[in-house]
Design a protein around this motif. Sequence first.
Motif, PDB file in Angstrom:
ATOM      1  N   LEU A  88       0.878  -1.161   0.097  1.00 29.57           N
ATOM      2  CA  LEU A  88       0.066   0.024  -0.040  1.00 29.57           C
ATOM      3  C   LEU A  88       0.839   1.213   0.038  1.00 29.57           C
ATOM      4  O   LEU A  88       1.699   1.411   0.912  1.00 29.57           O
ATOM      5  N   VAL A  89       0.721   1.960  -1.189  1.00 26.27           N
ATOM      6  CA  VAL A  89       1.645   3.310  -1.198  1.00 26.27           C
ATOM      7  C   VAL A  89       0.868   4.298  -1.444  1.00 26.27           C
ATOM      8  O   VAL A  89       0.028   4.459  -2.484  1.00 26.27           O
ATOM      9  N   ASP A  90       0.583   5.413  -0.330  1.00 29.22           N
ATOM     10  CA  ASP A  90      -0.054   6.467  -0.535  1.00 29.22           C
ATOM     11  C   ASP A  90       0.434   7.634  -1.442  1.00 29.22           C
ATOM     12  O   ASP A  90       1.748   7.517  -1.637  1.00 29.22           O
ATOM     13  N   GLU A  91      -0.206   8.656  -1.838  1.00 24.01           N
ATOM     14  CA  GLU A  91       0.245   9.763  -2.442  1.00 24.01           C
ATOM     15  C   GLU A  91       0.915   9.521  -3.708  1.00 24.01           C
ATOM     16  O   GLU A  91       2.315   9.642  -3.648  1.00 24.01           O
ATOM     17  N   LEU A  92       0.604   8.875  -4.645  1.00 24.79           N
ATOM     18  CA  LEU A  92       1.226   8.531  -5.975  1.00 24.79           C
ATOM     19  C   LEU A  92       2.142   9.753  -6.747  1.00 24.79           C
ATOM     20  O   LEU A  92       3.211   9.441  -7.077  1.00 24.79           O
ATOM     21  N   ALA A  93       1.804  10.932  -6.286  1.00 20.45           N
ATOM     22  CA  ALA A  93       2.160  12.159  -7.204  1.00 20.45           C
ATOM     23  C   ALA A  93       3.245  12.710  -6.311  1.00 20.45           C
ATOM     24  O   ALA A  93       3.793  13.808  -6.591  1.00 20.45           O
ATOM     25  N   SER A 121      -2.380   2.329  -4.640  1.00 24.97           N
ATOM     26  CA  SER A 121      -2.079   3.600  -4.528  1.00 24.97           C
ATOM     27  C   SER A 121      -3.133   4.646  -4.454  1.00 24.97           C
ATOM     28  O   SER A 121      -4.261   4.210  -4.911  1.00 24.97           O
ATOM     29  N   THR A 122      -2.892   5.829  -4.100  1.00 23.29           N
ATOM     30  CA  THR A 122      -3.943   6.973  -4.384  1.00 23.29           C
ATOM     31  C   THR A 122      -3.542   7.982  -5.058  1.00 23.29           C
ATOM     32  O   THR A 122      -2.073   8.374  -5.054  1.00 23.29           O
ATOM     33  N   HIS A 127      -3.634  16.099  -9.686  1.00 26.88           N
ATOM     34  CA  HIS A 127      -2.289  15.738 -10.031  1.00 26.88           C
ATOM     35  C   HIS A 127      -2.119  14.843 -11.339  1.00 26.88           C
ATOM     36  O   HIS A 127      -0.851  14.437 -11.322  1.00 26.88           O
ATOM     37  N   ILE A 128      -3.035  14.866 -12.185  1.00 27.42           N
ATOM     38  CA  ILE A 128      -2.905  14.079 -13.482  1.00 27.42           C
ATOM     39  C   ILE A 128      -2.306  15.361 -14.381  1.00 27.42           C
ATOM     40  O   ILE A 128      -2.674  16.347 -14.545  1.00 27.42           O
ATOM     41  N   GLU A 145       3.345  19.023  -8.530  1.00 27.07           N
ATOM     42  CA  GLU A 145       3.526  17.260  -8.197  1.00 27.07           C
ATOM     43  C   GLU A 145       2.503  16.602  -9.093  1.00 27.07           C
ATOM     44  O   GLU A 145       1.237  16.784  -8.862  1.00 27.07           O
ATOM     45  N   THR A 146       2.922  16.055 -10.275  1.00 29.61           N
ATOM     46  CA  THR A 146       2.083  15.588 -11.164  1.00 29.61           C
ATOM     47  C   THR A 146       2.563  14.054 -11.352  1.00 29.61           C
ATOM     48  O   THR A 146       3.514  13.709 -11.362  1.00 29.61           O
ATOM     49  N   VAL A 147       1.281  13.223 -11.983  1.00 29.54           N
ATOM     50  CA  VAL A 147       1.703  11.978 -12.373  1.00 29.54           C
ATOM     51  C   VAL A 147       1.424  11.845 -14.023  1.00 29.54           C
ATOM     52  O   VAL A 147       0.345  12.215 -14.550  1.00 29.54           O
ATOM     53  N   PRO A 148       2.278  11.275 -14.711  1.00 32.00           N
ATOM     54  CA  PRO A 148       2.118  11.116 -16.183  1.00 32.00           C
ATOM     55  C   PRO A 148       1.038  10.356 -16.336  1.00 32.00           C
ATOM     56  O   PRO A 148       0.656   9.233 -15.689  1.00 32.00           O
TER      57      PRO A 148
END
Length: 840
Positions: A88-93, A121-122, A127-128, A145-148
């Motif tokens: 479990l990994v929180d805050e992906l960005a 994850s979340t 953040h997209i 902070e963004t996620v591809p």
Amino acid sequence: MTRGQLRVFLGAAPGVGKTYAMLEEGRRLRDEGSDVVVALVETHGRAGTAAVAEGLETIPRAVLRHRGLELQEMDLPAVLARAPEYALVDELAHTNVPGLAHEKRWQDVQALLDAGINVLSTVNIQHIDSLNDVIEQITGTLQAETVPDAVLRGAEQVELVDLTPQSLRGRLADGVIYPAERVDAALSNYFRLGNLTALRELALLWLADEVDSALNRYREEHGISRKWEARERVVVALTGGPEGRTLLRRGARIAARSAGGKLLAVHVSGADGLRGPEPGELASQRLLVEKLGGSFHQVVGNDIPRALVDFARSVNATQLVVGVSRRPRIAALLSGPGIGATVIRESGDIDVHMVSHSAAARTLVLPHFGSALSVRRRLLGFGFALVGGPLLTAGLVAARSAETITGDVLSYQLLVILVALVGGIWPALFAALLSGLTLDFFFISPLYTVTVATPSHMLALGLYIVNAMLVSYVVDAAARRARTARRSASESELLASVAGSVLRGEDALGALVSRTREAFNVSAARMRSEGEDLYADGDWPASVAPDDPAFTRIPVGERCFLDLWGRELAASDRRLLAVITAQMEAALEHRELTETARGLGSLAEADKVRTALLAAVGHDLRRPLTAATAAVTSLRATDVTWSEQDRNELLATAEESLASLSGLVTSLLDVSRLQAGVVGVSLEPVNVADAVLPALEELELGPAEVELEIPAAPRVVLADPVLLQRVLVNLLANAVRFSPDGIVLSVSEFAGRVEIRVIDSGPGVPEQRRGEIFVPFQRLGDIDNSTGLGLGLALAKGFTEGMGGTLDTEDTPGGGLTMVLSLPVAAPRVPASGLSEVAG
């Protein structure tokens, strides 16, 4: 090794319950016998989230030091060594602390997936990466902070954790999401109802598009070509004719009958580029499609029915709207079934709507025999028949014998074909009739009489006429296509010229009016609205009669007209003019929308300032008012006897609170005067050292807090001494707040300006967010409500610019922020003050 699978819990905003849902899923997987560990979870102090995390195995975090602070991050090597089935990994960005293996947490997650570990994850919608600019427009905050998108689209499952905006604001007000001191700022800024509603819509739309893409991938992978009616997709076939508006509105009504219905309009252009629609009509229909919320598409194909059906299948259409044929019935009988009938036959399981309209053919109409050839060519054809016929007859009569009749017939047949090639159908018919009579008179017994003795002679004459018609039809069609091609080329050149003018920065409407006058070779052109000229080009006469053939008026939109004067326009000119007026209408609409948006923007900014002001006053003024009221009320109490020490403390509290209240009100008045542009500025030569000393004394700052680097020879600037002191006080107070270990104030001179630098070694401000610190009522994204109204730097910048100076930011070497105050030099140097001597 099998790669792990990623499952993401997506939310529209903080506090919707993403982490809670992820932990609940982790507990469920653990109860089913899976090996689950918590690699990293941020509870943000929320008791409910912490409670659901209890009982799950947790990997201890890695502790790192950065700029003198201890920070905790996910221990990626420990998780890889533990090798659980699920992590479990929180805050992906999240952005990792410098020094770790990866810059971003989503890169850590990719490493876990590569190791065969499944990850839950979340992430929030803001953040997209592809939505970053849209989010900034909605919230006014740029997300660093963004996620591809590729990371999320590569997830095995994306689950939306949804909560209505009203419920989310209720949770925020109850203190479930943020501490009490942050609630007011959050409710009045990021968590406004409009913001949350827009973010929720974005999250739903993004997930819907992802589901749609996944469905299309599944159908492609499994070779499924038949339609799946997940939602209505209505395709409207446009020919560019006047019936298009009727078809579009009918298609829009069909799409609106089901939730999520989608309208698509398509026009099929011929591959040869010669048969096409009315450009003006098609352009206006394209605008109508956009107003109806649909999308316009254009495809190329010779087989129009096949191209329509292929397009409909490619977009998974459920309905296809086609207009009833405009062809005359005799043409349909001669050339076979039309487009509509063929589409119905080829459509398969796509429902086809044949819509009647006013332009549909209803009566038997004879075909049109008009020629596309010029009058000159037709006259030349008649002349060739009149001259060539006698010459040919003279030659054939001189060589006449019983064996030459076949050659004679073929010679006259060649004459008819040549006349058809030169002049078209009417000269060819004349030549065919003349040749038949000449053959009968000079070469068929009895000679020198026109007698049809046998039916074969009448048949020969009929064949002459048929051959003449066929050849002339081919010639006429070729001429028509050549003329259409030349016309299309000139129209394209004109439209490209207009578009180029606009792209080069010219005003769109002005360029259109000017290019229209040039293209149609008229003396003057103008666009009028309500009796006034918006744009005019050329010389207009003193008066123009409305019925003057040289005057043309074309409506543009609902309130404007395009007037041309100088010559009478042909029908072909009016066709091209319709294209230009359609573009003018679009440009007018764009200008009106821009003006409206500009007006709404200023209103929105004013409303934003008022909202922030009320929120700030409600929170920041409450504390000194409450403290002063409590102190005074206690002193006035008759049932309590206060000692002298207690009375002095209460009086001190009241005095301090009222002083703080006075400072806040003064700041509010200052910023109001700045925004109204009524700040009084009295410029005079000011010794910088003489302005620094009062600022330090006001803040009670000594050598332990501020290191001075001021030259022994003082610097004199042109400034308002009162405003300069307020600027220095605000800059110093802000620097001390973020750099309690000490700051530096330095003074230097360069290129006729004096630069005062206030240097701190605090956490600094990201470059993309530095513009926010000079905005009233902003405190680094409104995350803190305990440090005043957020007006200090806004006032400092406003006062500085009022004195003709500048206030900018720089990075402090080694970390921190440097505020650079630049003012013009006023006069030659004056004797040093006491402060300069101490500083030197």
